[in-house]
Write an enzyme that holds these catalytic residues in place. Sequence first.
Site, short mmCIF file in Angstrom:
data_model
loop_
_atom_site.label_atom_id
_atom_site.label_comp_id
_atom_site.label_asym_id
_atom_site.label_seq_id
_atom_site.Cartn_x
_atom_site.Cartn_y
_atom_site.Cartn_z
N CYS A 53 -2.27 9.39 2.33
CA CYS A 53 -1.95 8.71 1.06
C CYS A 53 -3.03 8.96 0.02
O CYS A 53 -2.75 9.11 -1.15
CB CYS A 53 -1.76 7.21 1.29
SG CYS A 53 -3.12 6.45 2.18
N GLU B 177 0.88 -1.17 0.00
CA GLU B 177 0.00 0.00 0.00
C GLU B 177 0.91 1.21 0.00
O GLU B 177 1.46 1.59 1.03
CB GLU B 177 -0.89 0.01 1.26
CG GLU B 177 -1.82 -1.17 1.39
CD GLU B 177 -2.95 -1.17 0.38
OE1 GLU B 177 -3.15 -0.14 -0.31
OE2 GLU B 177 -3.63 -2.19 0.27
#
Length: 524
Positions: A292, A258
């Site tokens: 993010c 991720e």
Amino acid sequence: MTALPADLSTEPDPGTGAGTTGGPSEQQETFDSLSPITGDVVGTHPVHDEAAVRSAVARAREEAAWWGGLTFERRAELLSTWKSVITRRVAQLADLMHRETGKPHGDALLEAALAIDHLAWAASNAAKTLRRRRMPSGLLMANQAATLEYKPLGVVGVIGPWNYPVFTPMGSIGYALAAGNAVVFKPSEYTPGVGEWLARTFSEAVGRPVLQVVTGLGDTGAALCRAGVDKVAFTGSTATGKRVMAACAETLTPVVIEAGGKDAVIVDVDADLEAAAEAVLWGACANAGQTCTGVERVYVHERVYDRFLGELTAQARLLRADETAGAQLGPITMPKQLDVIRGHITDALGRGGRALVGGADAVGERFVQPTVLVDVPEDSEAVQEETFGPTVTVTKVRDMDEAIARTNGTRYGLGSTVFSKGQGPEIAERIRSGMTAINGVISFAAIPSLPFGGVGDSGFGRIHGADGLKEFTYAKAVARQRFKPVMPLTSFRRTEKHEQQLAAMITMLHGRTPTLPKADKPGR
Ligand code: NDP
């Protein structure tokens, strides 16, 4: 890094210590986590070396045998107990998150609340998603009973970032545990106290250290990749993700990555502009832009560009980052990120961009003020690279085709957002990103049933949802013969006659050309 005696640790609520590999001894190398607001030491933690990491993984292997052997129902019960402990002490957790990352208390609380909700979902949906089920065996294999189940991998190593020190790693930890794995968690060196808090409360709730924490710097994470775990779940930058993959490749250890993003918002001609501006500002600046799936670029239809910019800049001018208790924006957690943010803004301005709010001097010693940039060339760093600060570029586009092409024009593909009353789903469909929010922002992350993850340089694999549970399992397929086959196809007793029967059967089953609707006919 300093070697401090253990009793200088200021980490609150030492609890039982179970679940971590132990506090620092007199001789052990240690490191401090510091408040990004004051620079004060928040806690002192051991640097776990390769041997310590290996021993944590060996311990986890024993725990995995016990935990993996429990029923789904019993695991769900124990995870629920943990969830309740976290919930009852959420103020303590939020305080620690605030002290280690600098993020406002309210943001820390929201983050913890979302993580709790995910943990609840993972615990109560693991059985339904993973337990053994009957599968159709097909006409050719009608004599077989087919079953499929998803079994735990064993020990999962989780490597987490500092920006969402609870929500992000819990997307791996909670789902890996619910699937029946033991976990060894290496938190970021900026948020080790939060990691230890999670492991300690788990041990308190469950009574066994199925979740352990190893602390340290990058080397501790690298050691975890090589310690014989059955999978590594990494969340962090793309560059470190590549190093993690390379280390895991040595032992064919699977990974879920991720990584970073450069998420865009598309604002269509019929969008609710006030709502879009509010969402863009929050998406770009919440957590001081260190998200993010934070909004870093906006593409706006030319007919509403000026009105949208008016809304956005008016709202942005009211927002300030500072150290006061009521501040909506906190500091930049990682000091070296200040140079990256400054560099992106300076590069944009040097290449013809303009700052309508903020600018180069918005970057202070610890805080960065909201910055809205326009006229920034599409190939500049501020448009192509992850800035990870409270900055956003806004670009005028002719139509939605151009907006989509530009949105898809970076190497990342994590999240995205569309503001449109009439064609949100159609635009979302054409964006190459793992997740898209329509008329809201980052909403997908808070819906536990939806998988979370990206494509391209944003990584691969999924946390959250049924996909997130399966990510920490292997599929186990079983075919059981119920009665002897009519035709002995997988035997040397097979004759030419059987083969002719097989050919006739397969022709009957699959030989017909489907009737296609006119538009789909080849050659049209
Ligand atoms: P880093 O890549 O710097 O670090 C991530 C983790 O990896 C840390 O625990 C770090 O330890 C560890 N690490 C560092 N070097 C190694 C190594 N060689 N082997 C194994 N582990 C190592 O990321 P940040 O902590 O700075 O986090 C920010 C990044 O995370 C941003 O790019 C952001 O976009 C991304 N992110 C992605 C999310 C997603 O779900 N897609 C969610 C949240 C963040 P240490 O800190 O001790 O160096």
